[in-house]
Scaffold this motif. Structure first.
Motif, PDB file in Angstrom:
ATOM      1  N   GLN A  85       0.867  -1.188   0.000  1.00 49.54           N
ATOM      2  CA  GLN A  85       0.000   0.000   0.000  1.00 49.54           C
ATOM      3  C   GLN A  85       0.890   1.219   0.000  1.00 49.54           C
ATOM      4  O   GLN A  85       0.597   2.225  -0.638  1.00 49.54           O
ATOM      5  CB  GLN A  85      -0.887   0.025   1.253  1.00 49.54           C
ATOM      6  CG  GLN A  85      -1.925  -1.062   1.304  1.00 49.54           C
ATOM      7  CD  GLN A  85      -3.058  -0.675   2.257  1.00 49.54           C
ATOM      8  OE1 GLN A  85      -3.954   0.062   1.855  1.00 49.54           O
ATOM      9  NE2 GLN A  85      -3.016  -1.164   3.479  1.00 49.54           N
ATOM     10  N   HIS A  86       1.986   1.129   0.783  1.00 47.84           N
ATOM     11  CA  HIS A  86       2.994   2.181   0.825  1.00 47.84           C
ATOM     12  C   HIS A  86       4.162   1.726  -0.037  1.00 47.84           C
ATOM     13  O   HIS A  86       4.865   0.780   0.310  1.00 47.84           O
ATOM     14  CB  HIS A  86       3.434   2.410   2.271  1.00 47.84           C
ATOM     15  CG  HIS A  86       2.304   2.844   3.160  1.00 47.84           C
ATOM     16  ND1 HIS A  86       2.156   2.446   4.461  1.00 47.84           N
ATOM     17  CD2 HIS A  86       1.225   3.629   2.869  1.00 47.84           C
ATOM     18  CE1 HIS A  86       1.058   2.996   4.972  1.00 47.84           C
ATOM     19  NE2 HIS A  86       0.469   3.706   4.016  1.00 47.84           N
ATOM     20  N   PRO A  87       4.360   2.387  -1.186  1.00 48.34           N
ATOM     21  CA  PRO A  87       5.290   1.851  -2.191  1.00 48.34           C
ATOM     22  C   PRO A  87       6.717   1.670  -1.699  1.00 48.34           C
ATOM     23  O   PRO A  87       7.410   0.755  -2.129  1.00 48.34           O
ATOM     24  CB  PRO A  87       5.258   2.909  -3.299  1.00 48.34           C
ATOM     25  CG  PRO A  87       4.081   3.758  -3.037  1.00 48.34           C
ATOM     26  CD  PRO A  87       3.701   3.618  -1.605  1.00 48.34           C
ATOM     27  N   GLY A  88       7.164   2.538  -0.781  1.00 51.96           N
ATOM     28  CA  GLY A  88       8.568   2.473  -0.355  1.00 51.96           C
ATOM     29  C   GLY A  88       8.860   1.338   0.607  1.00 51.96           C
ATOM     30  O   GLY A  88      10.011   1.122   0.957  1.00 51.96           O
ATOM     31  N   GLU A  89       7.828   0.607   1.041  1.00 53.02           N
ATOM     32  CA  GLU A  89       8.036  -0.395   2.085  1.00 53.02           C
ATOM     33  C   GLU A  89       8.252  -1.764   1.442  1.00 53.02           C
ATOM     34  O   GLU A  89       7.410  -2.656   1.496  1.00 53.02           O
ATOM     35  CB  GLU A  89       6.863  -0.350   3.067  1.00 53.02           C
ATOM     36  CG  GLU A  89       6.825   1.008   3.758  1.00 53.02           C
ATOM     37  CD  GLU A  89       5.563   1.269   4.568  1.00 53.02           C
ATOM     38  OE1 GLU A  89       4.802   0.330   4.836  1.00 53.02           O
ATOM     39  OE2 GLU A  89       5.343   2.444   4.917  1.00 53.02           O
ATOM     40  N   THR A  90       9.422  -1.916   0.829  1.00 56.51           N
ATOM     41  CA  THR A  90       9.685  -3.128   0.045  1.00 56.51           C
ATOM     42  C   THR A  90       9.836  -4.368   0.918  1.00 56.51           C
ATOM     43  O   THR A  90       9.681  -5.475   0.429  1.00 56.51           O
ATOM     44  CB  THR A  90      10.967  -2.971  -0.793  1.00 56.51           C
ATOM     45  OG1 THR A  90      12.089  -2.865   0.088  1.00 56.51           O
ATOM     46  CG2 THR A  90      10.903  -1.755  -1.690  1.00 56.51           C
ATOM     47  N   THR A 116       7.133   7.185  -1.659  1.00 58.35           N
ATOM     48  CA  THR A 116       7.353   6.592  -0.351  1.00 58.35           C
ATOM     49  C   THR A 116       6.061   6.007   0.210  1.00 58.35           C
ATOM     50  O   THR A 116       5.988   4.824   0.522  1.00 58.35           O
ATOM     51  CB  THR A 116       7.909   7.655   0.621  1.00 58.35           C
ATOM     52  OG1 THR A 116       9.184   8.069   0.127  1.00 58.35           O
ATOM     53  CG2 THR A 116       8.062   7.098   2.015  1.00 58.35           C
ATOM     54  N   ARG A 117       5.028   6.838   0.330  1.00 52.29           N
ATOM     55  CA  ARG A 117       3.786   6.365   0.971  1.00 52.29           C
ATOM     56  C   ARG A 117       2.526   6.582   0.152  1.00 52.29           C
ATOM     57  O   ARG A 117       1.503   5.947   0.409  1.00 52.29           O
ATOM     58  CB  ARG A 117       3.582   7.099   2.311  1.00 52.29           C
ATOM     59  CG  ARG A 117       4.299   6.483   3.474  1.00 52.29           C
ATOM     60  CD  ARG A 117       4.041   7.295   4.745  1.00 52.29           C
ATOM     61  NE  ARG A 117       2.715   7.076   5.313  1.00 52.29           N
ATOM     62  CZ  ARG A 117       2.411   6.072   6.136  1.00 52.29           C
ATOM     63  NH1 ARG A 117       3.334   5.196   6.474  1.00 52.29           N
ATOM     64  NH2 ARG A 117       1.198   5.953   6.633  1.00 52.29           N
ATOM     65  N   SER A 118       2.554   7.453  -0.837  1.00 54.24           N
ATOM     66  CA  SER A 118       1.276   7.838  -1.448  1.00 54.24           C
ATOM     67  C   SER A 118       1.075   7.175  -2.804  1.00 54.24           C
ATOM     68  O   SER A 118       1.986   6.590  -3.377  1.00 54.24           O
ATOM     69  CB  SER A 118       1.195   9.359  -1.587  1.00 54.24           C
ATOM     70  OG  SER A 118       1.728   9.773  -2.818  1.00 54.24           O
ATOM     71  N   SER A 149       0.949  -6.240   4.718  1.00 51.01           N
ATOM     72  CA  SER A 149       2.400  -6.334   4.856  1.00 51.01           C
ATOM     73  C   SER A 149       3.049  -4.983   4.549  1.00 51.01           C
ATOM     74  O   SER A 149       2.842  -4.432   3.478  1.00 51.01           O
ATOM     75  CB  SER A 149       2.919  -7.410   3.903  1.00 51.01           C
ATOM     76  OG  SER A 149       4.213  -7.783   4.212  1.00 51.01           O
ATOM     77  N   HIS A 150       3.799  -4.468   5.488  1.00 50.39           N
ATOM     78  CA  HIS A 150       4.458  -3.162   5.352  1.00 50.39           C
ATOM     79  C   HIS A 150       5.940  -3.296   5.669  1.00 50.39           C
ATOM     80  O   HIS A 150       6.469  -4.383   5.842  1.00 50.39           O
ATOM     81  CB  HIS A 150       3.839  -2.149   6.335  1.00 50.39           C
ATOM     82  CG  HIS A 150       2.444  -1.750   6.002  1.00 50.39           C
ATOM     83  ND1 HIS A 150       2.122  -0.514   5.525  1.00 50.39           N
ATOM     84  CD2 HIS A 150       1.260  -2.438   6.080  1.00 50.39           C
ATOM     85  CE1 HIS A 150       0.810  -0.443   5.321  1.00 50.39           C
ATOM     86  NE2 HIS A 150       0.265  -1.591   5.654  1.00 50.39           N
ATOM     87  N   GLY A 151       6.606  -2.161   5.786  1.00 50.10           N
ATOM     88  CA  GLY A 151       7.954  -2.091   6.347  1.00 50.10           C
ATOM     89  C   GLY A 151       7.962  -0.830   7.177  1.00 50.10           C
ATOM     90  O   GLY A 151       7.234   0.111   6.884  1.00 50.10           O
ATOM     91  N   LEU A 152       8.772  -0.788   8.230  1.00 49.94           N
ATOM     92  CA  LEU A 152       8.769   0.386   9.096  1.00 49.94           C
ATOM     93  C   LEU A 152       9.594   1.502   8.490  1.00 49.94           C
ATOM     94  O   LEU A 152      10.785   1.330   8.239  1.00 49.94           O
ATOM     95  CB  LEU A 152       9.372   0.033  10.447  1.00 49.94           C
ATOM     96  CG  LEU A 152       8.446  -0.626  11.453  1.00 49.94           C
ATOM     97  CD1 LEU A 152       9.248  -0.980  12.690  1.00 49.94           C
ATOM     98  CD2 LEU A 152       7.298   0.304  11.823  1.00 49.94           C
TER      99      LEU A 152
END
Ligand SMILES: [Zn+2]
Length: 621
Positions: free
Chosen positions: A384-389, A430-432, A471-474
């Motif tokens: 959902q948040h593109p930068g959180e690979t 990053t997030r949008s 599933s995200h990344g911090l």
């Protein structure tokens, strides 16, 4: 079939302009015998392999090979497209007719020299069916009416893919100087390539000068590619100034660019607007970017943070490096992975929705459809948040584990949405998303095409979904492994007890060590799921800042999550037999395999699948 004997004539120049990938199989010079080709190398465009163009019609494959025996083994193979093999001591080239059935085209009548270096080549012209096969200084032409377009599979060097074929067929010997061109070279052109190899000019693409210039070329920066992220830069000799890029929501976390002409020079970078960098906020561990020379990611450890400027330096061992905040995972790589998984018999791929301009949301379902009894259902989304690979690598590890343990598909139906935000990923956000929306705040009422596609799909899968995972990344500086769940008051005692049963198991079996409970807040995905469908809803957030993290570790944790969820739903997976090994003198390692067919990993880089229970000897380099 006409045979053409070639006199070696070195032409002075040649302009071709085709794409090329040279895969220099080993690092230590020409025609190396170090290493062991039994491992094979998969060039699939994932993890920054040295792939330049994996999508082509006509092609030319070349390599130097040194067979240790006449055993049959694949030199280069692109599934469903072409192969070049040592066929019992003779070079054999073939294509897949209409991209499906294997057709050997030509077996060279001259033997390949065992324990000697041989030049081999195979070219295919898709427009007229003419092919050329070369061994050392001789080439043979032929033609056929077959066509061979199938770009859905990776290229392998030294083996074929067991996942598709049930067994490996490994080349026994050494392979080096592998090249793959996206056009059909003529006999003359192939012989010129051989001449270059003989002169030690093995890295040269046709559009590069043959003689190295005396002055180092100017550094070049490029960020105009899928998932690239940089605002601007200035180059002054070996010094590079960088300005971070913000997504439309103002988040500046991602930095992702390529640098070229950097071989054997120390480049000094300065991030001039560090004050805007989310990555160095709340820092609990050292801030280190990652770089790749095309063969996995390493940390950039030489860093100084001072007066709002973040500096890092590195002496590059390669001419073209990729630099990123996190292990990059582009939209192209996600699409390739989905396309590749599509061919597994236990998977189905569905398109959930599109933006009417070519971007879409796809879902992979993994399930043993021959079993028709009611299954537990697990639904997972990522990016959902593109930068959180990190969320993507976790999901990959889960999917791979499930496919290698079919027990996990018998009473569980798995739904995976690898990319919720395809355009944001491509743009390096990053997030949008492309409209400046944070998708994970859009689940209550939304015009978001991405969220609506997945909400519609959840509704069509129905109320039987037992577990939903986001599933995200911090982002920011946290380096802990965070798992988000819900408080008892917000979801009721029964569901809470179910949730805690699974969370306790995940605590024991995975690296997640930081558990946060929150209330239901329905604009977020897992809250929407809980309030609408009532199953367990969790969110995984590995710390992207953690400098000891690797892709292998993330994938391994994904595997552990899949096994734990299976365990929670009553699936027990028999433990794999441990390979036995002993180290003897002079760096020689003998691996004694308990049984054939068990994959063994040596160090981080090498795996092999023994086909017999023989003792296998390796030189450790
Ligand atoms: Zn996130």
């Amino acid at each position: 079939m006409k045979k053409i004997m070639i006199l070696l004539v070195l032409l002075s120049s040649l302009v071709l302009g085709s794409d090329v990938v040279f895969y220099h199989t080993y690092d230590d010079g020409e025609y190396s015998t170090e290493g062991f080709i039994d491992n094979g190398i998969v060039v699939d465009g994932i993890d920054n392999d040295w792939i330049y163009n994996n999508s082509f019609e006509s092609f030319t494959a070349i390599a130097m090979i040194k067979p240790y025996s006449t055993a049959q083994g694949y030199i280069m193979h692109k599934d469903k497209m072409f192969l070049l093999q040592n066929y019992k001591g003779n070079l054999q080239a073939g294509i897949y007719r209409n991209g499906i059935s294997w057709t050997p085209l030509f077996t060279v009548p001259v033997s390949v020299d065992t324990n000697e270096w041989n030049f081999v080549a195979f070219s295919w012209n898709n427009s007229n069916g003419i092919y050329t096969t070369c061994l050392n200084n001789e080439c043979w032409n032929g033609d056929t009416s077959y066509s061979t377009i199938n770009n859905n599979y990776p290229i392998t060097i030294g083996e074929r893919r067991a996942a598709l074929w049930g067994s490996y067929r490994r080349f026994n010997g050494a392979i080096d100087e592998t090249g793959l061109f996206s056009d059909a070279k003529s006999v003359d052109e192939i012989i010129i390539i051989k001449e270059k190899l003989d002169l030690g000019l093995h890295y040269l693409a046709d559009d590069e000068p043959i003689i190295e210039p005396e002055e180092p070329l100017e550094l070049r920066i490029d960020y105009n590619f899928d998932s690239g992220a940089l605002q601007s830069y200035e180059i002054n000799g070996d010094d590079v100034r960088l300005w971070l890029f913000s997504d439309p929501q103002g988040n500046a976390y991602n930095l992702h660019f390529n640098i070229t002409n950097c071989t054997n020079r120390t480049v000094n970078f300065e991030i001039m607007n560090e004050v805007e960098w989310d990555y160095t906020e709340d820092t609990e561990s050292p801030t280190q970017l990652v770089y790749s020379c095309g063969n996995g990611w390493n940390r950039l450890t030489d860093t100084i943070e001072q007066s709002g400027i973040y500096r890092f330096s590195h002496a590059f061992e390669c001419n073209n490096a990729e630099i990123s905040t996190v292990f990059a995972y582009s939209m192209e790589n996600i699409n390739k992975r989905i396309d590749y998984m599509h061919f597994h018999p236990l998977t189905q791929v569905e398109t959930l929705g599109d933006n009417n301009a070519g971007a879409n949301i796809r879902k992979i379902i993994i399930s043993d459809t021959s079993i028709t009894t009611d299954k537990n259902k697990v639904y997972m989304i990522a990016r959902q948040h593109p930068g959180e690979t990190h969320g993507s690598f976790l999901m990959d590890g889960m999917m791979d584990e499930i496919l290698s343990n079919p027990e996990l598909t018998q009473n569980i139906e798995w739904h995976f949405v690898p990319s919720m935000n395809p355009i944001g990923i491509g743009l390096g956000y990053t997030r949008s998303d492309e409209f400046g929306n944070d998708l994970n705040r859009q689940w209550e009422e939304t015009t978001s095409w991405q969220v609506n596609a997945v909400k519609d799909d959840l509704a069509s899968v129905g109320y039987g979904i037992d577990l939903f995972i986001d599933s995200h990344g911090l982002a920011h500086g946290q380096d802990y492994m965070k798992l988000l769940s819900f408080t008892e008051t917000s979801i009721g005692t029964n569901l809470y007890n179910d949730q805690q049963g699974l969370v306790t198991m995940l605590d024991e079996n995975t690296f997640f060590n930081y558990f946060v409970e929150s209330g239901v807040y329905t604009p977020m995905a897992r809250s929407h799921f809980i309030s609408t469908y009532g199953g367990i809803g969790l969110s995984f957030e590995p710390g992207q800042h953690n400098t000891s993290m690797t892709i292998a570790k993330l994938e391994e944790e994904g595997a552990n999550i899949a096994i734990t969820i299976g365990d929670y739903f009553g699936v027990s997976i028999p433990p794999e037999p441990e390979p036995m090994f002993q180290v003897i003198m002079n760096g020689i390692v003998i691996y004694e395999t308990p049984n054939a067919g068990v994959e063994i990993t040596i160090g981080e880089d090498y795996t092999f699948m023994p086909t017999t229970s023989d003792i296998i000897t390796f030189q450790v380099t």
